[in-house]
Design a protein around this motif. Structure first.
Motif, PDB file in Angstrom:
ATOM      1  N   ASN A  95       0.823  -1.219   0.000  1.00 19.44           N
ATOM      2  CA  ASN A  95       0.000   0.000   0.000  1.00 19.44           C
ATOM      3  C   ASN A  95       0.857   1.269   0.000  1.00 19.44           C
ATOM      4  OD1 ASN A  95      -2.523  -1.353   0.013  1.00 19.44           O
ATOM      5  ND2 ASN A  95      -2.238  -1.761   2.188  1.00 19.44           N
ATOM      6  N   ALA A  96       1.949   1.243  -0.716  1.00 22.43           N
ATOM      7  CA  ALA A  96       2.874   2.385  -0.803  1.00 22.43           C
ATOM      8  C   ALA A  96       2.950   2.846  -2.253  1.00 22.43           C
ATOM      9  CB  ALA A  96       4.257   1.973  -0.305  1.00 22.43           C
ATOM     10  N   SER A  97       3.216   4.127  -2.442  1.00 21.36           N
ATOM     11  CA  SER A  97       3.326   4.642  -3.806  1.00 21.36           C
ATOM     12  C   SER A  97       4.781   4.619  -4.266  1.00 21.36           C
ATOM     13  CB  SER A  97       2.760   6.055  -3.900  1.00 21.36           C
ATOM     14  OG  SER A  97       3.476   6.915  -3.061  1.00 21.36           O
ATOM     15  N   VAL A  98       4.946   4.658  -5.570  1.00 18.53           N
ATOM     16  CA  VAL A  98       6.251   4.688  -6.222  1.00 18.53           C
ATOM     17  C   VAL A  98       6.301   5.979  -7.029  1.00 18.53           C
ATOM     18  CG1 VAL A  98       7.742   3.551  -7.918  1.00 18.53           C
ATOM     19  CG2 VAL A  98       6.307   2.171  -6.423  1.00 18.53           C
ATOM     20  N   ALA A  99       7.418   6.689  -6.989  1.00 18.97           N
ATOM     21  CA  ALA A  99       7.535   7.935  -7.756  1.00 18.97           C
ATOM     22  C   ALA A  99       7.367   7.658  -9.244  1.00 18.97           C
ATOM     23  CB  ALA A  99       8.893   8.576  -7.491  1.00 18.97           C
ATOM     24  N   MET A 100       6.660   8.559  -9.914  1.00 17.58           N
ATOM     25  CA  MET A 100       6.503   8.452 -11.364  1.00 17.58           C
ATOM     26  C   MET A 100       7.819   8.820 -12.038  1.00 17.58           C
ATOM     27  SD  MET A 100       3.494   7.442 -12.301  1.00 17.58           S
ATOM     28  CE  MET A 100       3.415   7.960 -13.998  1.00 17.58           C
ATOM     29  N   THR A 101       8.063   8.194 -13.166  1.00 17.79           N
ATOM     30  CA  THR A 101       9.232   8.491 -13.972  1.00 17.79           C
ATOM     31  C   THR A 101       8.779   8.731 -15.409  1.00 17.79           C
ATOM     32  OG1 THR A 101       9.624   6.166 -14.508  1.00 17.79           O
ATOM     33  CG2 THR A 101      10.728   7.024 -12.544  1.00 17.79           C
ATOM     34  N   ALA A 102       9.669   9.218 -16.218  1.00 17.88           N
ATOM     35  CA  ALA A 102       9.384   9.419 -17.638  1.00 17.88           C
ATOM     36  C   ALA A 102      10.557   8.833 -18.419  1.00 17.88           C
ATOM     37  CB  ALA A 102       9.234  10.904 -17.943  1.00 17.88           C
ATOM     38  N   PRO A 103      10.361   8.357 -19.582  1.00 22.72           N
ATOM     39  CA  PRO A 103       9.117   8.322 -20.335  1.00 22.72           C
ATOM     40  C   PRO A 103       8.326   7.046 -20.052  1.00 22.72           C
ATOM     41  CG  PRO A 103      10.879   7.512 -21.713  1.00 22.72           C
ATOM     42  CD  PRO A 103      11.496   7.884 -20.373  1.00 22.72           C
ATOM     43  N   VAL A 104       7.105   6.983 -20.588  1.00 15.84           N
ATOM     44  CA  VAL A 104       6.328   5.745 -20.639  1.00 15.84           C
ATOM     45  C   VAL A 104       6.670   5.121 -21.983  1.00 15.84           C
ATOM     46  CG1 VAL A 104       4.012   4.752 -20.756  1.00 15.84           C
ATOM     47  CG2 VAL A 104       4.487   6.653 -19.193  1.00 15.84           C
ATOM     48  N   ILE A 105       7.029   3.850 -21.976  1.00 16.54           N
ATOM     49  CA  ILE A 105       7.434   3.173 -23.212  1.00 16.54           C
ATOM     50  C   ILE A 105       6.245   2.386 -23.750  1.00 16.54           C
ATOM     51  CG2 ILE A 105       8.987   1.432 -24.206  1.00 16.54           C
ATOM     52  CD1 ILE A 105      10.185   2.897 -21.105  1.00 16.54           C
ATOM     53  N   THR A 106       5.903   2.615 -25.013  1.00 15.06           N
ATOM     54  CA  THR A 106       4.802   1.879 -25.632  1.00 15.06           C
ATOM     55  C   THR A 106       5.268   1.235 -26.920  1.00 15.06           C
ATOM     56  OG1 THR A 106       4.027   3.889 -26.717  1.00 15.06           O
ATOM     57  CG2 THR A 106       2.960   3.295 -24.652  1.00 15.06           C
ATOM     58  N   ASP A 107       4.983  -0.022 -27.053  1.00  7.64           N
ATOM     59  CA  ASP A 107       5.124  -0.774 -28.299  1.00  7.64           C
ATOM     60  C   ASP A 107       4.043  -1.846 -28.215  1.00  7.64           C
ATOM     61  OD1 ASP A 107       6.393  -2.486 -26.440  1.00  7.64           O
ATOM     62  OD2 ASP A 107       8.377  -1.951 -27.135  1.00  7.64           O
ATOM     63  N   GLU A 108       4.373  -3.131 -28.321  1.00  8.45           N
ATOM     64  CA  GLU A 108       3.337  -4.146 -28.115  1.00  8.45           C
ATOM     65  C   GLU A 108       3.012  -4.300 -26.628  1.00  8.45           C
ATOM     66  OE1 GLU A 108       7.266  -6.188 -27.979  1.00  8.45           O
ATOM     67  OE2 GLU A 108       6.334  -4.911 -29.482  1.00  8.45           O
ATOM     68  N   ARG A 109       3.845  -3.686 -25.793  1.00  6.30           N
ATOM     69  CA  ARG A 109       3.628  -3.634 -24.350  1.00  6.30           C
ATOM     70  C   ARG A 109       3.713  -2.178 -23.912  1.00  6.30           C
ATOM     71  NH1 ARG A 109       3.745  -8.205 -21.898  1.00  6.30           N
ATOM     72  NH2 ARG A 109       4.643  -7.565 -19.935  1.00  6.30           N
ATOM     73  N   MET A 110       3.176  -1.871 -22.740  1.00  8.42           N
ATOM     74  CA  MET A 110       3.328  -0.539 -22.164  1.00  8.42           C
ATOM     75  C   MET A 110       4.145  -0.710 -20.898  1.00  8.42           C
ATOM     76  SD  MET A 110       0.559   2.299 -20.917  1.00  8.42           S
ATOM     77  CE  MET A 110       0.130   2.964 -22.520  1.00  8.42           C
ATOM     78  N   SER A 111       5.198   0.116 -20.752  1.00 10.72           N
ATOM     79  CA  SER A 111       6.118  -0.042 -19.629  1.00 10.72           C
ATOM     80  C   SER A 111       6.392   1.286 -18.946  1.00 10.72           C
ATOM     81  CB  SER A 111       7.459  -0.612 -20.117  1.00 10.72           C
ATOM     82  OG  SER A 111       7.262  -1.834 -20.784  1.00 10.72           O
ATOM     83  N   PHE A 112       6.525   1.213 -17.618  1.00 17.47           N
ATOM     84  CA  PHE A 112       7.023   2.314 -16.798  1.00 17.47           C
ATOM     85  C   PHE A 112       8.416   1.924 -16.356  1.00 17.47           C
ATOM     86  CE2 PHE A 112       2.726   3.739 -14.725  1.00 17.47           C
ATOM     87  CZ  PHE A 112       2.287   4.204 -15.940  1.00 17.47           C
ATOM     88  N   ILE A 113       9.312   2.882 -16.272  1.00 12.56           N
ATOM     89  CA  ILE A 113      10.647   2.648 -15.719  1.00 12.56           C
ATOM     90  C   ILE A 113      10.562   2.922 -14.226  1.00 12.56           C
ATOM     91  CG2 ILE A 113      13.063   3.342 -15.763  1.00 12.56           C
ATOM     92  CD1 ILE A 113      12.502   4.394 -18.648  1.00 12.56           C
ATOM     93  N   LEU A 114      10.977   1.963 -13.415  1.00 11.67           N
ATOM     94  CA  LEU A 114      10.974   2.189 -11.970  1.00 11.67           C
ATOM     95  C   LEU A 114      12.064   3.198 -11.613  1.00 11.67           C
ATOM     96  CD1 LEU A 114      10.418  -1.393 -10.502  1.00 11.67           C
ATOM     97  CD2 LEU A 114       8.793   0.502 -10.651  1.00 11.67           C
ATOM     98  N   PRO A 115      11.873   3.949 -10.531  1.00 14.26           N
ATOM     99  CA  PRO A 115      12.902   4.908 -10.117  1.00 14.26           C
ATOM    100  C   PRO A 115      14.241   4.217  -9.874  1.00 14.26           C
ATOM    101  CG  PRO A 115      10.878   5.260  -8.878  1.00 14.26           C
ATOM    102  CD  PRO A 115      10.707   3.978  -9.652  1.00 14.26           C
ATOM    103  N   SER A 116      15.332   4.966 -10.046  1.00 15.79           N
ATOM    104  CA  SER A 116      16.666   4.395  -9.842  1.00 15.79           C
ATOM    105  C   SER A 116      16.748   3.814  -8.437  1.00 15.79           C
ATOM    106  CB  SER A 116      17.747   5.446 -10.061  1.00 15.79           C
ATOM    107  OG  SER A 116      17.528   6.546  -9.216  1.00 15.79           O
ATOM    108  N   GLY A 117      17.426   2.693  -8.324  1.00 16.53           N
ATOM    109  CA  GLY A 117      17.574   2.019  -7.036  1.00 16.53           C
ATOM    110  C   GLY A 117      16.564   0.914  -6.819  1.00 16.53           C
TER     111      GLY A 117
END
Length: 142
Positions: A77-99
């Motif tokens: 139940n914890a949030s993760v900082a948003m990062t950019a960019p969002v990667i879209t191709d046949e999948r949609m991906s978020f990059i997790l924050p460094s670490g």
């Protein structure tokens, strides 16, 4: 009429300010520029990353799945900082924050999320303002 112009100006300044804040406060993947080509393309060396991905659906359900995880819909139940960019191709991906890696990331709460370790890599990058639609990409590439 004067009040309407003042109100519109305040809204415009707030919108621009929020955009600038979002741009400068959102983490982006670290990279080094290896080379700049005459065509405007940069060859970049990116650090290793961890991505969270789902199959890409055009109805935005894939975005909502990852957003639920990022905004606290996980077992911790914890949030993760948003990062950019969002990667879209046949999948949609978020990059997790460094670490964050697969081993220390928050645990999904039933969402069909796949963790992918992306190794250090070199990529060619052509920057676009606003959005890189297929038509804009085609017009700017050979």
């Amino acid at each position: 009429m004067k009040i309407l112009i003042v109100l519109a100006s305040v809204v415009l300044v707030a919108w621009i300010g929020w955009g600038a804040y979002s741009i400068f406060s959102t983490e982006r993947p670290h990279y080094e520029v290896v080379r700049r080509l005459a065509s405007g393309v940069e060859i970049r060396q990116y650090d290793a990353q961890t991505w969270i991905s789902t199959d890409y659906d055009s109805d935005n359900s894939s975005f909502r799945i990852r957003a639920s995880y990022v905004f606290g819909g996980n077992k911790e139940n914890a949030s993760v900082a948003m990062t950019a960019p969002v990667i879209t191709d046949e999948r949609m991906s978020f990059i997790l924050p460094s670490g964050l890696t697969r081993e220390n990331a928050l645990t999904p709460k039933g969402q069909p999320i796949e963790f992918t370790e992306v190794p250090t890599r070199k990529v060619g990058v052509l920057q676009f303002s606003w959005t890189a639609s297929p038509q804009r990409v085609e017009a700017n590439t050979d």
